[in-house]
Motif scaffolding. Structure first.
Motif, mmCIF file in Angstrom:
data_model
loop_
_atom_site.group_PDB
_atom_site.id
_atom_site.type_symbol
_atom_site.label_atom_id
_atom_site.label_comp_id
_atom_site.label_asym_id
_atom_site.label_seq_id
_atom_site.Cartn_x
_atom_site.Cartn_y
_atom_site.Cartn_z
ATOM 1 N N ASP A 165 -2.386 -15.541 -0.928
ATOM 2 C CA ASP A 165 -2.569 -14.180 -1.130
ATOM 3 C C ASP A 165 -1.590 -13.043 -0.428
ATOM 4 O OD1 ASP A 165 -3.571 -15.449 -3.222
ATOM 5 O OD2 ASP A 165 -5.618 -15.029 -2.530
ATOM 6 N N GLN A 166 -1.884 -13.587 0.892
ATOM 7 C CA GLN A 166 -0.971 -12.464 1.897
ATOM 8 C C GLN A 166 0.352 -12.024 1.235
ATOM 9 O OE1 GLN A 166 -3.119 -11.352 3.986
ATOM 10 N NE2 GLN A 166 -1.742 -9.810 4.605
ATOM 11 N N THR B 262 1.400 -12.115 -1.750
ATOM 12 C CA THR B 262 1.418 -11.024 -2.808
ATOM 13 C C THR B 262 0.827 -9.684 -2.453
ATOM 14 O OG1 THR B 262 -0.112 -12.810 -3.553
ATOM 15 C CG2 THR B 262 0.169 -11.126 -5.090
ATOM 16 N N GLN B 263 0.180 -9.651 -0.962
ATOM 17 C CA GLN B 263 -0.179 -8.538 -0.854
ATOM 18 C C GLN B 263 0.878 -7.646 -0.114
ATOM 19 O OE1 GLN B 263 -3.687 -8.831 1.653
ATOM 20 N NE2 GLN B 263 -4.102 -6.518 1.488
ATOM 21 N N LEU B 264 1.900 -8.456 0.367
ATOM 22 C CA LEU B 264 3.116 -7.928 1.096
ATOM 23 C C LEU B 264 4.154 -7.321 -0.227
ATOM 24 C CD1 LEU B 264 4.481 -10.337 3.386
ATOM 25 C CD2 LEU B 264 3.385 -8.122 3.849
ATOM 26 N N LYS C 38 2.880 -6.244 -3.130
ATOM 27 C CA LYS C 38 2.175 -5.021 -3.370
ATOM 28 C C LYS C 38 2.694 -3.963 -2.531
ATOM 29 C CE LYS C 38 -0.628 -6.512 -6.798
ATOM 30 N NZ LYS C 38 -0.691 -6.074 -7.922
ATOM 31 N N LEU C 39 2.794 -4.181 -1.487
ATOM 32 C CA LEU C 39 3.118 -2.850 -0.465
ATOM 33 C C LEU C 39 4.633 -2.558 -0.780
ATOM 34 C CD1 LEU C 39 1.666 -4.279 2.726
ATOM 35 C CD2 LEU C 39 0.957 -2.268 1.459
ATOM 36 N N GLY D 21 -0.321 -15.685 13.906
ATOM 37 C CA GLY D 21 -0.409 -14.406 13.409
ATOM 38 C C GLY D 21 0.546 -13.912 12.379
ATOM 39 N N SER D 22 2.031 -14.184 12.750
ATOM 40 C CA SER D 22 3.007 -13.720 12.030
ATOM 41 C C SER D 22 2.960 -14.585 10.521
ATOM 42 C CB SER D 22 4.351 -13.745 12.747
ATOM 43 O OG SER D 22 4.685 -15.252 13.164
ATOM 44 N N SER E 243 0.807 -16.048 8.956
ATOM 45 C CA SER E 243 -0.482 -15.569 8.263
ATOM 46 C C SER E 243 -0.190 -14.337 7.481
ATOM 47 C CB SER E 243 -1.816 -15.633 8.939
ATOM 48 O OG SER E 243 -1.818 -14.651 9.886
ATOM 49 N N SER E 244 0.425 -13.336 8.402
ATOM 50 C CA SER E 244 0.771 -12.040 7.916
ATOM 51 C C SER E 244 1.627 -12.155 6.494
ATOM 52 C CB SER E 244 0.971 -11.262 8.965
ATOM 53 O OG SER E 244 0.238 -11.142 9.907
ATOM 54 N N ILE E 245 2.694 -13.017 6.650
ATOM 55 C CA ILE E 245 3.430 -12.970 5.520
ATOM 56 C C ILE E 245 2.891 -14.086 4.480
ATOM 57 C CG2 ILE E 245 5.494 -12.415 6.739
ATOM 58 C CD1 ILE E 245 6.170 -15.325 5.875
ATOM 59 N N LYS F 4 0.789 -21.597 8.892
ATOM 60 C CA LYS F 4 -0.490 -21.147 9.714
ATOM 61 C C LYS F 4 -1.426 -22.425 9.839
ATOM 62 C CE LYS F 4 -4.140 -19.396 8.108
ATOM 63 N NZ LYS F 4 -5.166 -18.837 6.952
ATOM 64 N N LEU G 92 -7.212 -8.044 -1.743
ATOM 65 C CA LEU G 92 -6.273 -8.217 -3.076
ATOM 66 C C LEU G 92 -6.846 -7.685 -4.241
ATOM 67 C CD1 LEU G 92 -4.530 -11.436 -2.394
ATOM 68 C CD2 LEU G 92 -3.721 -9.167 -2.031
ATOM 69 N N ILE H 17 -6.753 -3.771 -3.744
ATOM 70 C CA ILE H 17 -5.298 -3.467 -4.315
ATOM 71 C C ILE H 17 -5.181 -3.264 -5.695
ATOM 72 C CG2 ILE H 17 -2.939 -3.767 -3.829
ATOM 73 C CD1 ILE H 17 -3.517 -5.021 -1.371
ATOM 74 N N THR I 216 3.451 -8.810 17.014
ATOM 75 C CA THR I 216 4.298 -9.689 16.112
ATOM 76 C C THR I 216 5.310 -8.615 15.257
ATOM 77 O OG1 THR I 216 2.259 -11.043 16.252
ATOM 78 C CG2 THR I 216 4.030 -11.642 14.522
ATOM 79 N N VAL J 78 6.342 -8.992 12.098
ATOM 80 C CA VAL J 78 5.696 -9.162 10.742
ATOM 81 C C VAL J 78 4.432 -8.470 10.623
ATOM 82 C CG1 VAL J 78 5.259 -10.640 9.118
ATOM 83 C CG2 VAL J 78 6.579 -11.297 10.778
ATOM 84 N N LEU J 79 3.498 -8.435 11.434
ATOM 85 C CA LEU J 79 2.331 -7.859 11.526
ATOM 86 C C LEU J 79 2.650 -6.412 11.530
ATOM 87 C CD1 LEU J 79 -0.597 -9.746 12.993
ATOM 88 C CD2 LEU J 79 -0.540 -8.972 10.549
ATOM 89 N N ILE K 47 3.313 -0.401 6.958
ATOM 90 C CA ILE K 47 3.567 -0.264 5.430
ATOM 91 C C ILE K 47 2.141 -0.063 4.991
ATOM 92 C CG2 ILE K 47 4.126 -1.136 3.345
ATOM 93 C CD1 ILE K 47 6.718 -0.137 4.704
ATOM 94 N N GLN L 210 1.486 3.572 3.237
ATOM 95 C CA GLN L 210 1.192 3.702 1.795
ATOM 96 C C GLN L 210 -0.318 4.622 1.475
ATOM 97 O OE1 GLN L 210 0.826 0.334 -0.209
ATOM 98 N NE2 GLN L 210 3.071 0.261 -0.865
ATOM 99 N N LYS M 44 -7.599 -10.616 11.423
ATOM 100 C CA LYS M 44 -6.336 -10.923 10.954
ATOM 101 C C LYS M 44 -6.705 -11.704 9.653
ATOM 102 C CE LYS M 44 -3.490 -9.790 14.598
ATOM 103 N NZ LYS M 44 -2.604 -10.664 15.674
#
Lengths: 152, 1067
Positions: A26-27, A29-31, A33-34, A84-85, A87-89, A95, B493, B496, B932, B934-935, B941, B945, B1044
């Protein structure tokens, strides 16, 4: 228009398969969304960042694990960052490998670490290919004049 | 001795081997336990056998030694004695023999001397008469000698001329005879003739035998007097006895020999001596003396009769002279009786003894040597044989004594045998008893061993179980962490999604539903995490000051929404002496009550839920005896607890003297709990009634967590009996209060006010409680619980007659629920109330779902004093305060102001209602420290927002630098606030991690405190979700904590709460 809708359907199917097969979560998807008008290429940007970062980290890890005396703390820090990275994408499988990797790090299990590194590389290449394919599709859709469908 | 020992050892080793053999192959099988048992049995068995064998050996040795020593000692001493006896026995007949010989010799010698004398006197015998006289004299002399020696058998004198004179005792008929030859047949031979001829020539047997014609007479004599008693009788010569002749003294010396006579059956000892004439020339006569050896035999018989043995005397050649037996000593041979050899004796013992001696020494008896043998087998018995050699010149003799061993040693042997038997039986008994004892004792030991082994295995099992339970907790802790992350994502989510404007109403409601479910799921996960935290001992309680009353009231506010739907009243009733501020873990305290209240709500369909609270000071408590029974029980339990926890607890509680015991009750009117379950409801996964799961759901973890937390805070919780249906939970907590918190005295304030209150509330309980409280404070009140009653009360009070006093003022608190909202009548009702506006102030209690139209209408009509239900003391005080100040509209106590202090969670709730505005972070400057990329990108962002301005730095050092720069900048520009409102800090970063950076920032703030006194909120970002991480974060000076992947909603609410607090503080 048919081509566009076909492409769109293809895109949707591909994305769904990515979620279903657990490459993404889902992360991601969240991206998505952003991403909005102010940041039109946000996802691509972030993912590219992730690719660069990951390649750097994987190289670091490879060299770290080839050392004579392995600094597990260092390795652990790298893996943590990688986790971390990823999981963030929302690169879920990467992960997950990282989680296992960290456990091996805690145990100072070299064989496990090397194995995990290999797995992490594989997963990383997989997700990279998948994502690149996804972006290609996206590009194609855009070029064909369609809009990228939103995944809900 | 050795062979049985070796046998035993062989057997033991065989057993060992067999057990080992049995054991070794089975060891490889997986069923090791059983084999181990077996082996243990074997080892016990072997040990037993070994001990028994040792005992047997020991006892055997003891027995043998005892027997041996007793036997040997008695035997040696007896042997010595027996030797003496034997010697004595043998010595005596020998002595007798010796005596006999001696006396014979003596008599012979004396006879010779006398004869010499007499013959010399009559040597010149001229005529027959003189010759006869000589013979008469000789007869008398000889008689005298013969009579004086009773032992003599015969005594004879044979003269040169052949005349014989002899005395003879017949031992058979006890007669004594005088035997003489016919005198007339002898010619008178002058002694001179014989003098002239050589003695050697003159005498020979030929002469005697030639004198065959001589007539021999025998006269019986009186044995005492020697007188003739009968007539003489003629007898053939040599019929009765041997007359010693010249032939027996060939060399003129005395001679001995053993003779045999026809008339006695014992051998005779005869001695002969020559009688010489004057000057020692020729032999004139020969004197012969015979002694029967019969008396020796008699003596021997007497001696050995007692001992059952045998003695015999033999000559050196082996002729038997005397025996102790009555067997004949002589043998009839054609030439008359002759002597017998000992080996030919008719007595078996003597015969065999002689044979044995012959065999042993080959017939050559050692001369001059005594012989003693202890073990000669004669016949069927064992005998002692002793021999003694009597060395006489002419007649060496040997005495032999045979005594049966039985006689001397018989008793000893028998005794020894008996002793041995007794010893053996005794030792066998001892052995058997010992073995049984050993068996019994070792049985106990082996049982004990078994028990111990079992105990050990149980202990192992328990340890394993504990370990596995530990693993379980660990696993749960880790798992719930892993589960929380996706849950957070789901919720995020959904948030959001909810922000999306394009959703249809249907979608919106569905998503809201999903979000609620997810929240519930997350709560469940959190519960599990809590449980596992408590179980794994990782739960660390915070120590921070917080307003207990406010927390609880907030909680009640929260749950009242839910309760309103169920038509259940929620009431909080805290006593006035409750400390305003206490130290402790507010989150956990709230969790306790949240769990309890939600539990109550679940089971209560109508009625009320009431939370009561009061407190006791630890010191004053012991003085106060008036608390009721349950409390007493609690107190005693508490004291026990104190004792258990010992001095440590006491010290900490005494250090700050104002540790309070806070008592709480949560009461509901639900279905209640069965008394048998009062204890077990607090166990994990335990529910009072299994069917409730169907009805109400839940996992049964809530109360378990509550109890764990309460115990952790030094308190206890239990269910107590309640009048009526429902449940009453009592608990107490030990919390310390910071010193010198001033308490406001409402009583004073309110009594000064001269206030009067009308309470028009729906809920009976809350109304009663409030009215009681107000009455206690000295405020007169009126109550009403429905519209009609209210009107009645109001009309009563405000009758123009009654209402006169100016300085008192009324407060009318009205629950909005009293108005009839379903129709439009409520406006009429408001109109009615407006009539009292001039004389009284109105306070409105609103519901959470009170529609805006009503609010607006109220506001329009000038009713500005509105609070959200439920009404409790704090809100009442607020209203009264507001009324007291004769408030202006701006200072109206409204919901926001009453609740702005609510915690972050509630903030979410509040904001949820109105949906999160897209730009809720408008104007905030946020410093993001994240390595990181990415983070970095995602977070920035997200924040952008929301309308925030984000500055990104790569590590902790840069973050510190950036802040310092901004501080400088602030100082330069003299701005009122720092350029950054908040810092988001990743915990793990290269160069300087989040913890270090935070410390550095806080240090810098401390240093520059004198100038600015700023405190920038720092929010940690970490991938760990354990409380230890949280604790660490808070320890280094961070204000909040986000996990996180970032949950957008949570992040926003956290940021908002922090920046708001900041503002509030600044204000």
């Amino acid at each position: 228009m048919d081509a566009v809708s076909q492409l769109q359907r293809q895109f949707v199917e591909y994305t769904t398969s990515l979620y279903r097969e657990g490459y993404l979560d889902d992360q991601f998807t969240q991206l998505q969304k952003l991403q909005d008008e102010s940041n039109p290429d946000f996802v691509v940007e972030v993912v590219t960042l992730f690719f660069e970062d990951s390649e750097k980290l994987l190289n670091n890890l490879t060299t770290a694990l080839q050392q004579e005396n392995i600094d597990y703390k260092q390795v652990d820090a790298h893996v943590h960052q990688f986790k971390g990275s990823s999981s963030s994408i929302g690169a879920q499988r990467v992960k997950n490998v990282c989680v296992v990797f960290r456990n091996y790090c805690d145990e100072k299990n070299l064989d496990g670490c090397v194995l995990c590194l290999q797995q992490a590389k594989n997963e990383y290449i997989l997700i990279r290919n998948k994502l690149e394919a996804l972006f290609n599709l996206e590009q194609q859709i855009l070029q064909a004049g369609g809009s990228v469908p939103m995944m809900a | 001795m050795a062979s049985p020992l070796t046998q035993i050892f062989n057997r033991i080793s065989a057993t060992l081997h067999s057990s080992r053999r049995n054991h070794s192959p089975s060891q490889r099988t997986p069923r090791g336990n059983i084999n181990q048992e077996k082996f243990r049995c074997y080892s016990v068995c072997v040990a037993r056998l070994a001990i028994m064998a040792m005992l047997a050996i020991l006892i055997g040795l003891l027995t043998l030694l005892t027997w041996h020593f007793t036997k040997v000692y008695t035997r040696t001493s007896l042997n010595a004695l027996a030797y003496g006896l034997r010697y004595e026995l043998l010595q005596r007949p020998m002595l007798r023999m010796w005596k006999i010989l001696n006396s014979t010799v003596e008599i012979t010698t004396s006879q010779v001397k006398l004869s010499e004398y007499v013959i010399r006197k009559y040597s010149r015998a001229e005529n027959q008469a003189q010759q006869i006289e000589l013979y008469e004299v000789m007869r008398d002399v000889t008689w005298a000698l013969f009579a004086s020696h009773k032992a003599l058998n015969s005594m004879s004198i044979k003269y040169r001329n052949g005349f014989v004179q002899a005395f003879h005792r017949d031992l058979r008929d006890k007669n004594t005879y005088y035997i003489y030859s016919n005198l007339y047949n002898y010619t008178m031979i002058g002694p001179y003739d014989s003098n002239q001829t050589s003695s050697n020539q003159g005498w020979n047997d030929q002469m005697i035998h030639g004198n065959i014609s001589a007539i021999w007479y025998r006269e019986p004599l009186d044995p005492d007097t020697g007188r003739k008693t009968g007539k003489q009788k003629e007898i053939p010569p040599d019929e009765l006895l041997n007359i010693a002749g010249i032939s027996q003294v060939p060399d003129g010396a005395a001679s001995w020999h053993v003779a045999v006579s026809k008339f006695t059956n014992s051998p005779l000892l005869s001695a002969a001596l020559p009688v010489r004439d004057e000057g020692g020339g020729s032999i004139v006569a020969v004197v012969g003396v015979t002694t029967a050896l019969y008396s020796v035999g008699q003596l021997m018989k007497e001696l050995v009769e007692l001992h059952g043995g045998h003695i015999y005397l033999t000559s050196q050649e082996g002729w038997l002279l005397a025996t102790s037996s009555s067997t004949p000593l002589l043998r009839n041979s054609p030439s008359g009786p002759t002597l017998m050899m000992a080996v030919d004796s008719e007595d078996e013992i003597i015969q065999s003894g002689a044979k044995w001696l012959d065999k042993a020494y080959g017939g050559q008896l050692p001369v001059n040597r005594k012989l003693h043998t202890a073990a000669a087998r004669l016949g069927h018995e064992r005998y002692y044989i002793d021999s003694f050699f009597l060395n006489l010149t002419r007649l060496p003799m040997v005495g032999v004594l045979c005594i049966p061993r039985k006689y001397i040693m018989g008793k000893v042997d028998a005794r020894a045998f008996k002793t041995l038997m007794i010893l053996i039986s005794a030792s066998v008994c001892v052995l058997v008893v010992g073995c049984i004892c050993i068996f019994i004792l070792t049985n106990g030991v082996s049982k004990e061993m078994k028990l111990r082994a079992e105990l050990i295995s149980h202990y192992d099992a328990r340890r394993k179980a504990e370990a596995s339970s530990n693993f379980k907790s660990q696993f749960l802790a880790n798992m719930s962490h892993e589960l929380r992350t996706p849950m957070a994502a789901v919720i995020g989510l959904l948030d959001i999604l909810l922000c999306d404007d394009r959703l249809t109403e249907e979608h919106y409601s569905t998503i809201t539903q999903i979000r609620r479910c997810s929240t519930a799921l997350l709560r469940l996960l959190n519960n599990i995490l809590d449980i596992s935290k408590v179980e794994s001992g990782k739960l660390v309680l915070e120590e921070a000051e917080f307003d207990l009353g406010r927390e609880l009231e907030g909680l009640i506010d929260m749950y009242s929404v839910q309760c309103k739907k169920h038509n259940v009243e929620t009431i909080i009733d805290l006593s006035d002496d409750m400390p305003k501020v206490v130290r402790g873990d507010s989150g956990r305290v709230v969790q306790i009550f949240a769990n309890l209240i939600s539990n109550s709500i679940k089971f209560t369909t109508s009625g009320y839920i009431i939370v009561r609270g009061w407190c006791e000071n630890l010191k004053s408590l012991s003085d106060n005896e008036n608390f009721y029974v349950d409390q007493k029980a609690l107190w005693s339990a508490f004291q026990k607890r104190l004792k258990r926890q010992g001095l440590h607890e006491k010290n900490t509680s005494c250090k700050n003297d104002n540790t309070m015991i806070l008592y709480f009750e949560v009461e509901d009117t639900g279905c209640g709990i069965d008394p048998s379950k009062w204890e077990s409801v607090f166990e994990s996964f335990e529910q009072a009634d299994p069917s409730t799961t169907r009805l109400h759901g839940g996992t049964g973890l809530g109360l378990c967590i509550v109890r764990s937390l309460v115990n952790k805070m030094g308190g206890e919780i239990k269910v107590v009996k309640k009048n009526g249906s429902g449940t009453l939970m009592q608990l107490y907590l030990l919390l310390s209060t910071p010193p010198d918190i001033p308490r406001e005295s409402y009583r004073l304030k309110f009594s000064q006010l001269n206030l009067k209150v009308v309470l028009a509330l729906n809920g009976t309980m809350s109304r009663t409680i409030l009215s009681k409280w107000l009455l206690k404070l000295g405020v007169p009140i009126w109550e009403a619980n429905e519209w009609n009653e209210l009107t009645r009360v109001l009309q009563e009070i405000f009758k123009p007659t009654n209402y006169s006093k100016k300085n008192e003022f009324f407060l009318i608190v009205v629950d909005i629920g009293l108005l009839n909202l379903s129709t439009d009548i409520w406006k009429e009702q408001l109109n009615f109330l407006d009539t009292f506006k001039k004389v009284a102030k109105f306070g409105w209690v609103l519901n959470h779902d009170t529609s805006n139209t009503i609010k607006i209408e109220l506001r329009r009509r000038g009713h500005l004093l509105m609070v959200n239900g439920p009404l409790y003391k704090a809100k009442m005080i607020q209203i009264i305060e507001a009324v007291k100040k004769e408030t202006s509209p701006e200072l109206t106590v409204n919901t926001e102001q009453l609740t702005f202090f609510k915690d972050a969670e509630e903030a979410i709730n509040d904001e949820e209602k109105g949906k999160i505005g897209k730009k809720c972070l408008e104007g905030l400057r946020i410093l993001l420290a994240e390595d990181t990329p990415v983070l970095q990108r995602v977070a920035s962002i997200m924040l952008e927002q929301m309308g925030a301005t984000v500055v990104v730095v790569g590590d902790g050092a840069q973050a510190v630098e950036a802040l310092n720069k901004s501080a400088d900048w602030t100082a330069d520009c003299t701005a009122d606030c720092t350029p950054y409102d908040l810092v988001l800090m990743d915990c793990q970063m290269p160069k300087m991690d989040g913890y270090e950076a935070t410390k550095a920032i806080r240090r810098a703030e401390m240093e520059s405190e004198s100038e600015s006194g700023s405190h920038i909120p720092i929010v940690a970002l970490t991938a760990h979700a354990m409380s230890s991480d949280e604790a660490k974060c808070l320890e280094v000076g961070m204000d909040a904590y986000l996990t996180k992947p970032i949950d957008c909603k949570l992040m926003v609410s956290t940021i908002l709460s922090l920046t708001k607090t900041q503002e509030a503080d600044d204000n």
